[in-house]
Design an enzyme around this catalytic site. Sequence first.
Site, PDB file in Angstrom:
ATOM      1  N   PHE A   1     -11.461  -6.620  14.502  1.00 48.74           N
ATOM      2  CA  PHE A   1     -10.382  -7.124  13.655  1.00 48.74           C
ATOM      3  C   PHE A   1     -10.081  -6.131  12.535  1.00 48.74           C
ATOM      4  CE2 PHE A   1      -9.122  -9.674   9.871  1.00 48.74           C
ATOM      5  CZ  PHE A   1      -7.872 -10.083  10.336  1.00 48.74           C
ATOM      6  N   GLN A   2      -8.817  -5.799  12.383  1.00 55.78           N
ATOM      7  CA  GLN A   2      -8.314  -4.858  11.387  1.00 55.78           C
ATOM      8  C   GLN A   2      -8.996  -3.493  11.487  1.00 55.78           C
ATOM      9  OE1 GLN A   2      -8.260  -6.759   7.462  1.00 55.78           O
ATOM     10  NE2 GLN A   2      -6.204  -7.537   7.914  1.00 55.78           N
TER      11      GLN A   2
ATOM     12  N   LYS B   1     -17.559  -0.792   6.235  1.00 60.94           N
ATOM     13  CA  LYS B   1     -18.007  -1.908   5.396  1.00 60.94           C
ATOM     14  C   LYS B   1     -19.524  -1.898   5.210  1.00 60.94           C
ATOM     15  CE  LYS B   1     -17.286  -6.889   4.839  1.00 60.94           C
ATOM     16  NZ  LYS B   1     -16.606  -8.089   5.399  1.00 60.94           N
TER      17      LYS B   1
ATOM     18  N   MET C   1      24.305   9.632   2.033  1.00 57.99           N
ATOM     19  CA  MET C   1      24.190  10.962   2.614  1.00 57.99           C
ATOM     20  C   MET C   1      24.463  10.936   4.112  1.00 57.99           C
ATOM     21  SD  MET C   1      23.809  14.097   1.793  1.00 57.99           S
ATOM     22  CE  MET C   1      22.873  14.350   0.278  1.00 57.99           C
TER      23      MET C   1
ATOM     24  N   GLU D   1       0.812  -1.217   0.000  1.00 51.40           N
ATOM     25  CA  GLU D   1       0.000   0.000   0.000  1.00 51.40           C
ATOM     26  C   GLU D   1       0.848   1.271   0.000  1.00 51.40           C
ATOM     27  OE1 GLU D   1      -2.534  -3.232   1.972  1.00 51.40           O
ATOM     28  OE2 GLU D   1      -0.438  -2.569   2.066  1.00 51.40           O
TER      29      GLU D   1
END
Length: 599
Positions: free
Chosen positions: A142-143, A192, A503, A80
């Site tokens: 959940f999630q 959802k 760097m 993602e």
Amino acid sequence: MTYDTHTKVQPITSGDALPEDHAPVLASSQVMSGAEILLRSLEAEGVKIIFGHPGGAVIKVYDEMHRINPSFQHILVRHEQGGTHAAEGYAKATGNVGTVLVTSGPGATNTVTGIADAYMDSIPIVVFTGQVPTALIGNDAFQECDAIGITRSITKHSYLVRDVKDLARTVKEAYHIARTGRPGPVLVDLPKDVLLAEAPFQYPKTVNMRGYAMADPVRPEKLERAARLIAESKRPLFYVGGGAISRDAPQHLTELARHSNIPVTTTLHGLGAFPEEDPLSLRMLGMHGTWWANQAVQHCDLLIAVGARFDDRVTGKLDSWAPHAKVIHIEIDQSCISKNIFADCAILGDVQNVLERLRPLVKPKDTTEWLQEIEAWRQECPLQYGHDGKLHAQGVIEQLRNKSGGDAVVITDVGQHQMWSAQYFRFLYPRTHITSGGLGTMGFGMPAAMGAAFGMREKGLSRPVICISGDGGFVMNAQEMSVAAAHKLPLKIAVINNRFLGMVRQWQELFHMERYSHTDLSDTNPDFVKLAEAHHCVGLKATTPEEAKSVIDQAWEVHDKPVLMEFCVEKEEMVFPMVPAGAATGDMITDRMTPNSFV
């Protein structure tokens, strides 16, 4: 009800009547699921491409996507964060809003770095995140995660949609907010149950939001005062940022600079706003800008800032920066006015419009003596590197530039190669330089290049897309090579491999007594050629300047997949010139000077 979460935009509840100009696109109001409403809204908005990854909370969206086959293209990314950077690259290359679709929980949290990057660099993207059903929000389901709360400080605006009837309007507003004013990311959180619920689909044609308005028209007296300051100046200088590019103002800037004979220096994000082969170009200013650009800032008597925010990497020590200059600041974001540097003449408005209206008021100037003074600084300390038969990163970048003729979209990761690219590529056109500036995100380059390549394909342009990355940053999102290969994107990927976090190593050598703590990558770097081949790409390797030329020539012959070119360069090369942190830009160090006074 849709919950608006930032004070910039006042909430619009479902009880508020929509204005008459919110006429729906569709003549009839067909009942659809929230998931289909989302897809139809994206079609109505003109979205052409979405970078996404499915999951449980958005599975209904993907089910509807399979069923109705929407007009836009969905790109299945491998991570993602990669998808969010791809949307950034797409947006920067095309000027369109980038779109991301992810699931709840880790899907949402994986986008945070990309959202923060877009916020810092004013990139218009809309990120749709799945959410657990509204009844479970706050129950540690959940999630579940509070995507709104997590991203509150790094989005221009955000929404939690609680009623399917508000979904189409929310999509319209999200894209409007992302692209207007100072562009930026917008997040839309989608529970959802809202995606499963049904409602008539009515997509508004226009947006009318309380508390969100564009800047008022520029007052003529402001323009007249700016013209007077320009006329009175002896050593004027344009200082141009990414805002000039995002508002499509480079042509107007170029015309005004040439008309007035005023030299131009640009920020990292302003590269390409003014052609760097023009005699008036001083190229980049700031921490790793050119000596002559920074000297010009320190000696100018008028600084005309165009779409720039006076970032610390540009100004260095604030009270020592441009000490002799009056400041004209042309900017669309009022919060940037006099935030770091006081503006003697502040012009709040669209950069393109302001420059277009200012030009007739400005007369040509004789800046010959000023330009000669700048040329002396150019000769005093030119950009240079070793021509000793060894492979130097700067030489690789010059070879890439010569091969493309400067007509390429260049996306860099973050680190030494990023600064060398800015110094040596010599950009000619807007939207041909894309990088992570404000956040400095390693791992940005590869997915952003993929997004830019999709953008070039969408526009039917054959301009090559070159990703320049370091060995440290490239592996952070190398997984997106598989996606680019699956879609036959002819990316040219240059991995500048010095086997170090270059760097950080440079700072350790200059300012930390050569204590090289955890910056050596020799034992953990992959075989980049094999890595490319494992991702269905072509892998090539060069260790000398001659091999580099051959590798680049071979890469340009491949048109149906990405090519990764590994360039094994000198390990201890450093980026100069350089302004140490906290120092004034007039105190640059070069390879001929010692940094001891800054330790």
